[in-house]
Design a protein around this motif. Structure first.
Motif, PDB file in Angstrom:
ATOM      1  N   MET A 137      -4.285  -1.113  -8.174  1.00 63.69           N
ATOM      2  CA  MET A 137      -5.510  -0.328  -8.062  1.00 63.69           C
ATOM      3  C   MET A 137      -5.182   0.988  -7.358  1.00 63.69           C
ATOM      4  SD  MET A 137      -9.148  -1.381  -6.308  1.00 63.69           S
ATOM      5  CE  MET A 137      -8.372  -2.007  -4.817  1.00 63.69           C
ATOM      6  N   ILE A 138      -5.788   2.064  -7.877  1.00 70.92           N
ATOM      7  CA  ILE A 138      -5.593   3.365  -7.245  1.00 70.92           C
ATOM      8  C   ILE A 138      -6.938   3.876  -6.738  1.00 70.92           C
ATOM      9  CG2 ILE A 138      -4.935   5.775  -7.641  1.00 70.92           C
ATOM     10  CD1 ILE A 138      -2.820   4.654  -9.606  1.00 70.92           C
ATOM     11  N   ILE A 139      -6.960   4.276  -5.475  1.00 71.96           N
ATOM     12  CA  ILE A 139      -8.170   4.857  -4.896  1.00 71.96           C
ATOM     13  C   ILE A 139      -7.882   6.329  -4.640  1.00 71.96           C
ATOM     14  CG2 ILE A 139      -9.792   4.764  -2.971  1.00 71.96           C
ATOM     15  CD1 ILE A 139      -8.995   1.803  -2.641  1.00 71.96           C
TER      16      ILE A 139
ATOM     17  N   HIS B 219      -2.285   7.977  10.639  1.00 79.24           N
ATOM     18  CA  HIS B 219      -2.700   6.779   9.914  1.00 79.24           C
ATOM     19  C   HIS B 219      -2.796   5.637  10.917  1.00 79.24           C
ATOM     20  CE1 HIS B 219      -1.098   8.343   5.817  1.00 79.24           C
ATOM     21  NE2 HIS B 219      -2.387   8.577   5.940  1.00 79.24           N
TER      22      HIS B 219
ATOM     23  N   VAL C 180       3.470   0.357   3.017  1.00 76.53           N
ATOM     24  CA  VAL C 180       3.159  -0.727   3.952  1.00 76.53           C
ATOM     25  C   VAL C 180       3.072  -2.006   3.137  1.00 76.53           C
ATOM     26  CG1 VAL C 180       1.504  -1.595   5.658  1.00 76.53           C
ATOM     27  CG2 VAL C 180       1.719   0.883   5.297  1.00 76.53           C
TER      28      VAL C 180
ATOM     29  N   LEU D  77      -4.378   6.465  -2.582  1.00 76.76           N
ATOM     30  CA  LEU D  77      -3.847   5.174  -2.136  1.00 76.76           C
ATOM     31  C   LEU D  77      -3.594   4.297  -3.352  1.00 76.76           C
ATOM     32  CD1 LEU D  77      -3.368   3.129   0.289  1.00 76.76           C
ATOM     33  CD2 LEU D  77      -5.697   2.336  -0.185  1.00 76.76           C
ATOM     34  N   VAL D  78      -2.446   3.629  -3.368  1.00 78.25           N
ATOM     35  CA  VAL D  78      -2.113   2.662  -4.422  1.00 78.25           C
ATOM     36  C   VAL D  78      -2.050   1.291  -3.763  1.00 78.25           C
ATOM     37  CG1 VAL D  78      -0.442   2.002  -6.192  1.00 78.25           C
ATOM     38  CG2 VAL D  78      -0.705   4.429  -5.569  1.00 78.25           C
ATOM     39  N   ILE D  79      -2.802   0.324  -4.300  1.00 76.75           N
ATOM     40  CA  ILE D  79      -2.815  -1.051  -3.777  1.00 76.75           C
ATOM     41  C   ILE D  79      -2.259  -1.981  -4.842  1.00 76.75           C
ATOM     42  CG2 ILE D  79      -4.234  -2.926  -2.862  1.00 76.75           C
ATOM     43  CD1 ILE D  79      -6.358  -0.912  -2.071  1.00 76.75           C
TER      44      ILE D  79
ATOM     45  N   HIS E 225       3.768   6.898   2.557  1.00 77.11           N
ATOM     46  CA  HIS E 225       3.968   5.745   3.426  1.00 77.11           C
ATOM     47  C   HIS E 225       3.843   4.486   2.580  1.00 77.11           C
ATOM     48  CE1 HIS E 225       2.730   8.083   7.288  1.00 77.11           C
ATOM     49  NE2 HIS E 225       4.042   8.053   7.149  1.00 77.11           N
TER      50      HIS E 225
ATOM     51  N   ILE F 251       0.511   5.115   0.515  1.00 77.98           N
ATOM     52  CA  ILE F 251      -0.407   6.172   0.945  1.00 77.98           C
ATOM     53  C   ILE F 251       0.315   7.488   0.662  1.00 77.98           C
ATOM     54  CG2 ILE F 251      -1.808   7.069   2.834  1.00 77.98           C
ATOM     55  CD1 ILE F 251      -1.107   4.398   4.350  1.00 77.98           C
TER      56      ILE F 251
ATOM     57  N   TYR G  43       0.858  -1.177   0.000  1.00 78.68           N
ATOM     58  CA  TYR G  43       0.000   0.000   0.000  1.00 78.68           C
ATOM     59  C   TYR G  43       0.895   1.228   0.000  1.00 78.68           C
ATOM     60  CZ  TYR G  43      -3.286  -3.552   1.609  1.00 78.68           C
ATOM     61  OH  TYR G  43      -4.044  -4.699   1.716  1.00 78.68           O
TER      62      TYR G  43
ATOM     63  N   LEU H 267      -9.074   4.511   3.908  1.00 77.27           N
ATOM     64  CA  LEU H 267      -8.268   4.559   2.688  1.00 77.27           C
ATOM     65  C   LEU H 267      -8.612   3.387   1.770  1.00 77.27           C
ATOM     66  CD1 LEU H 267      -4.830   5.517   4.301  1.00 77.27           C
ATOM     67  CD2 LEU H 267      -6.647   7.029   3.537  1.00 77.27           C
TER      68      LEU H 267
ATOM     69  N   LYS I 227      -6.205  -8.783   2.453  1.00 75.97           N
ATOM     70  CA  LYS I 227      -5.769  -9.918   3.268  1.00 75.97           C
ATOM     71  C   LYS I 227      -4.883  -9.458   4.429  1.00 75.97           C
ATOM     72  CE  LYS I 227      -5.643 -13.153  -0.625  1.00 75.97           C
ATOM     73  NZ  LYS I 227      -4.759 -13.865  -1.560  1.00 75.97           N
ATOM     74  N   ASN I 228      -5.142 -10.011   5.607  1.00 74.52           N
ATOM     75  CA  ASN I 228      -4.311  -9.778   6.803  1.00 74.52           C
ATOM     76  C   ASN I 228      -4.226  -8.309   7.209  1.00 74.52           C
ATOM     77  OD1 ASN I 228      -3.915 -12.471   6.828  1.00 74.52           O
ATOM     78  ND2 ASN I 228      -1.725 -12.453   6.382  1.00 74.52           N
TER      79      ASN I 228
ATOM     80  N   VAL J 213      -2.907  -4.908  11.300  1.00 75.68           N
ATOM     81  CA  VAL J 213      -2.484  -6.125  10.625  1.00 75.68           C
ATOM     82  C   VAL J 213      -2.924  -7.306  11.491  1.00 75.68           C
ATOM     83  CG1 VAL J 213      -0.482  -7.463   9.843  1.00 75.68           C
ATOM     84  CG2 VAL J 213      -0.550  -4.978   9.508  1.00 75.68           C
TER      85      VAL J 213
ATOM     86  N   LEU K 271      -7.236   0.370   7.441  1.00 73.75           N
ATOM     87  CA  LEU K 271      -6.225   1.259   6.856  1.00 73.75           C
ATOM     88  C   LEU K 271      -6.947   2.592   6.722  1.00 73.75           C
ATOM     89  CD1 LEU K 271      -3.384   1.572   5.650  1.00 73.75           C
ATOM     90  CD2 LEU K 271      -4.313   0.909   3.443  1.00 73.75           C
TER      91      LEU K 271
ATOM     92  N   VAL L   3       2.025  -5.854   3.521  1.00 72.98           N
ATOM     93  CA  VAL L   3       1.399  -6.886   4.342  1.00 72.98           C
ATOM     94  C   VAL L   3       1.600  -8.223   3.644  1.00 72.98           C
ATOM     95  CG1 VAL L   3      -0.799  -7.729   5.273  1.00 72.98           C
ATOM     96  CG2 VAL L   3      -0.283  -5.274   5.297  1.00 72.98           C
TER      97      VAL L   3
ATOM     98  N   MET M 293     -12.945   7.932  -1.120  1.00 73.66           N
ATOM     99  CA  MET M 293     -12.835   7.237   0.168  1.00 73.66           C
ATOM    100  C   MET M 293     -14.018   7.544   1.081  1.00 73.66           C
ATOM    101  SD  MET M 293      -8.751   7.843   0.745  1.00 73.66           S
ATOM    102  CE  MET M 293      -7.569   7.157  -0.438  1.00 73.66           C
TER     103      MET M 293
END
Lengths: 114, 114
Positions: free
Chosen positions: B1-3, B108, A110, A86-88, A108, A64, A62, B28, B35-36, B112, B40, A112, B8
């Motif tokens: 993917m971008i949000i 933020h 992150v 946010l980029v996932i 940021h 942010i 992620y 976010l 997952k896990n 997790v 966020l 996971v 949000m």
């Protein structure tokens, strides 16, 4: 546990993942002591710097975006990003990120794991 | 993917976990699809507002302080926090957080799971 900013390890990496310029890391936590997370960092890309395209398997990253602007290649498609976005990227997807603006791009990161 | 920020979901909660005032969430990501990770979010506590003491089992919460200042009760011990600091609470530890300053306390929050 509280980790103060001045206790955090910093590191500069050149041409990260085949990108351009310098990528500056501030490691917020020592993730070797944590579970299901392998990176928790503040990253700064100066104007023109980038992190090259790379893939995430069995984990999700992620980004942010905190300040600045740039472009993310999101699994093959270039998209603009700016503060607040946010980029996932996970499950085998790939990404790269470049600072296309005139001020530092700070975010940021992150990761996971699963 | 971008949000993008404007996509949000936002939510205000009153007296969260037995705390005072309003806690404002900007989610976010929709973590039900991830997952896990079960939270966020960017959280804002106005001056005087707080999130009451609560425990984290089988998960770790990370507060990354973005701006403002306050106090965290870190598993029984009150400690000052400010922009740039990280709070780690997991494995059965507890925490609370209060904005003791004159400007919004923004951070933020990442939970997790494991």
């Amino acid at each position: 546990m509280i980790i103060n900013r001045n206790e955090m390890k910093r590191e500069d990496k050149e041409k990260m993942r085949g990108g351009e310029g310098v990528t500056s890391f501030t490691y917020l936590a020592d993730c070797e002591k944590e579970k299901n997370i392998r990176l928790l960092a503040e990253i700064t890309l100066p104007p023109g710097s980038s992190i090259g395209h790379h893939r995430h398997d069995s984990e999700t990253e992620y980004y942010i975006i905190l300040s600045g602007s740039g472009s993310v290649n999101d699994d093959g498609v270039d998209k603009p990003i700016k503060a607040g976005d946010l980029v996932i990227t996970g499950n085998g997807a790939s990404h790269s990120i470049v600072n296309t603006g005139n001020v530092p791009l700070v975010f940021h990161a992150v990761i996971v794991t699963y």
